[in-house]
Design an enzyme around this catalytic site. Structure first.
Site, PDB file in Angstrom:
ATOM      1  N   CYS A 176      10.318  -4.312   7.559  1.00  0.00           N
ATOM      2  CA  CYS A 176      10.538  -5.217   6.431  1.00  0.00           C
ATOM      3  C   CYS A 176       9.311  -6.085   6.117  1.00  0.00           C
ATOM      4  O   CYS A 176       8.336  -5.566   5.616  1.00  0.00           O
ATOM      5  CB  CYS A 176      11.806  -6.026   6.695  1.00  0.00           C
ATOM      6  SG  CYS A 176      12.576  -6.624   5.187  1.00  0.00           S
ATOM      7  N   ARG A 210      17.781  -8.358  -5.045  1.00  0.00           N
ATOM      8  CA  ARG A 210      17.669  -8.330  -3.593  1.00  0.00           C
ATOM      9  C   ARG A 210      18.451  -7.125  -3.057  1.00  0.00           C
ATOM     10  O   ARG A 210      19.567  -6.859  -3.495  1.00  0.00           O
ATOM     11  CB  ARG A 210      18.247  -9.628  -3.035  1.00  0.00           C
ATOM     12  CG  ARG A 210      17.763  -9.918  -1.664  1.00  0.00           C
ATOM     13  CD  ARG A 210      17.968 -11.315  -1.183  1.00  0.00           C
ATOM     14  NE  ARG A 210      17.403 -11.336   0.145  1.00  0.00           N
ATOM     15  CZ  ARG A 210      16.134 -11.603   0.420  1.00  0.00           C
ATOM     16  NH1 ARG A 210      15.302 -11.940  -0.551  1.00  0.00           N
ATOM     17  NH2 ARG A 210      15.682 -11.553   1.646  1.00  0.00           N
ATOM     18  N   HIS A 239      16.475  -2.931   9.569  1.00  0.00           N
ATOM     19  CA  HIS A 239      16.793  -3.719  10.761  1.00  0.00           C
ATOM     20  C   HIS A 239      17.953  -3.015  11.451  1.00  0.00           C
ATOM     21  O   HIS A 239      18.468  -2.021  10.964  1.00  0.00           O
ATOM     22  CB  HIS A 239      17.228  -5.129  10.367  1.00  0.00           C
ATOM     23  CG  HIS A 239      16.234  -5.857   9.528  1.00  0.00           C
ATOM     24  ND1 HIS A 239      15.136  -6.488  10.050  1.00  0.00           N
ATOM     25  CD2 HIS A 239      16.167  -6.063   8.189  1.00  0.00           C
ATOM     26  CE1 HIS A 239      14.448  -7.063   9.068  1.00  0.00           C
ATOM     27  NE2 HIS A 239      15.048  -6.809   7.929  1.00  0.00           N
TER      28      HIS A 239
HETATM   29  N1  GLN Z   1      10.391 -11.672   2.669  1.00  0.00           N
HETATM   30  C1  GLN Z   1      10.441 -10.247   2.486  1.00  0.00           C
HETATM   31  C2  GLN Z   1      11.313  -9.796   1.316  1.00  0.00           C
HETATM   32  O1  GLN Z   1      12.256 -10.458   0.951  1.00  0.00           O
HETATM   33  C3  GLN Z   1      10.878  -9.584   3.763  1.00  0.00           C
HETATM   34  C4  GLN Z   1      12.314  -9.898   4.140  1.00  0.00           C
HETATM   35  C5  GLN Z   1      12.667  -9.433   5.521  1.00  0.00           C
HETATM   36  O2  GLN Z   1      11.799  -9.229   6.369  1.00  0.00           O
HETATM   37  N2  GLN Z   1      13.951  -9.339   5.799  1.00  0.00           N
HETATM   38  O3  GLN Z   1      11.056  -8.748   0.767  1.00  0.00           O
END
Ligand code: GLN
Length: 241
Positions: free
Chosen positions: A94, A128, A194
């Site tokens: 990520c 998102r 994850h």
């Molecule tokens: N901040 C990054 C995004 O939102 C990575 C998020 C994360 O590592 N969960 O894309």
């Protein structure tokens, strides 16, 4: 492997370690130990230099601002780039995945320079991406279907020198409109998953270990992990129908 043991370097637990991504280190240690391969794990905080002599480097996810700070410090440090150029294994999740690329979107969408170790570029996506994700891995990597959990605003596009890690079966993944998830080139591999990813996907953990030792690994009994994977895959795939 540079010595008689695999040296695992867990990068910046103080900035990049969301959703239990540190579990990736534990799985590598355990799966190596079950085959009689010793490991040594070092946790490098962001105020410490990244050792250039590791065999496997791991980076986790992070929130937007810690991610920017981590990218800045890793660029200034240079240890990870030196290790990657020498052929060390790098596995990033990520925020860590985005940092490996040329640039990523900061908290206001501003472009932030990454390390340029993978030919990918990320920006802020329209929506998102949150939820379960399943993908079929590129056949040449010889890793079974992967499953994980994603939560990111970033969307990632691959350049010609990076290959998609997987084709998305359920979920969003890279979110660049091409139906891909993650990327790899040489021994550098990134994913949005994850879970932790290597806990839910022992095949991916073994790929990294194979790269590190430079040879095939003895099979181990994965019946428990297999049952848990089956359960998760069935739950996600039946919900996405
Ligand atoms: N901040 C990054 C995004 O939102 C990575 C998020 C994360 O590592 N969960 O894309």
């Amino acid at each position: 492997m540079s010595s008689d043991r695999i040296k695992i370097v867990w990068i910046y637990p103080d900035l990049l370690a969301t959703y239990g991504d540190q579990g990736n280190t534990i799985v590598l240690e355990r799966r190596a130990a079950l085959r009689g391969i010793p490991t040594e794990t070092v946790h490098m905080r962001s105020d410490e230099p990244v050792p250039p002599d590791g065999d496997i480097y791991l980076l986790g996810g992070g929130e937007d601002r810690p991610q920017i700070l981590a990218a800045h410090r890793l660029r200034r440090d240079g240890g990870l780039a030196a290790a990657a150029q020498r052929g060390a294994v790098v596995f990033a999740v990520c925020a860590g995945y985005q940092i490996l690329g040329h640039e990523f979107g900061g908290e206001e969408g501003q472009p932030v320079p990454g390390l340029g170790l993978l030919d990918i570029s990320s920006g802020r996506g329209e929506q998102r991406a949150v939820g379960e994700i399943v993908g079929d891995v590129a056949t040449e990597l010889n890793v079974p279907r992967i499953t994980g959990f994603e939560n990111h605003q970033g969307a990632t596009r691959l350049g010609p020198n990076a290959r998609p890690l997987a084709r998305v079966v359920a979920g969003i993944g890279n979110g660049g409109g091409d139906g891909t998830e993650g990327a790899y080139a040489g021994h550098i591999l990134g994913t949005y998953m994850h879970g932790p990813a290597l806990v839910r996907n022992p095949g991916l953990a073994d790929l990294l270990l194979r790269w590190a030792v430079g040879s095939e690994l003895r099979p181990i009994d994965d019946s428990w992990a297999g049952r848990l994977r089956e359960e998760r895959l069935n739950a996600v795939l039946s919900a996405s129908r």
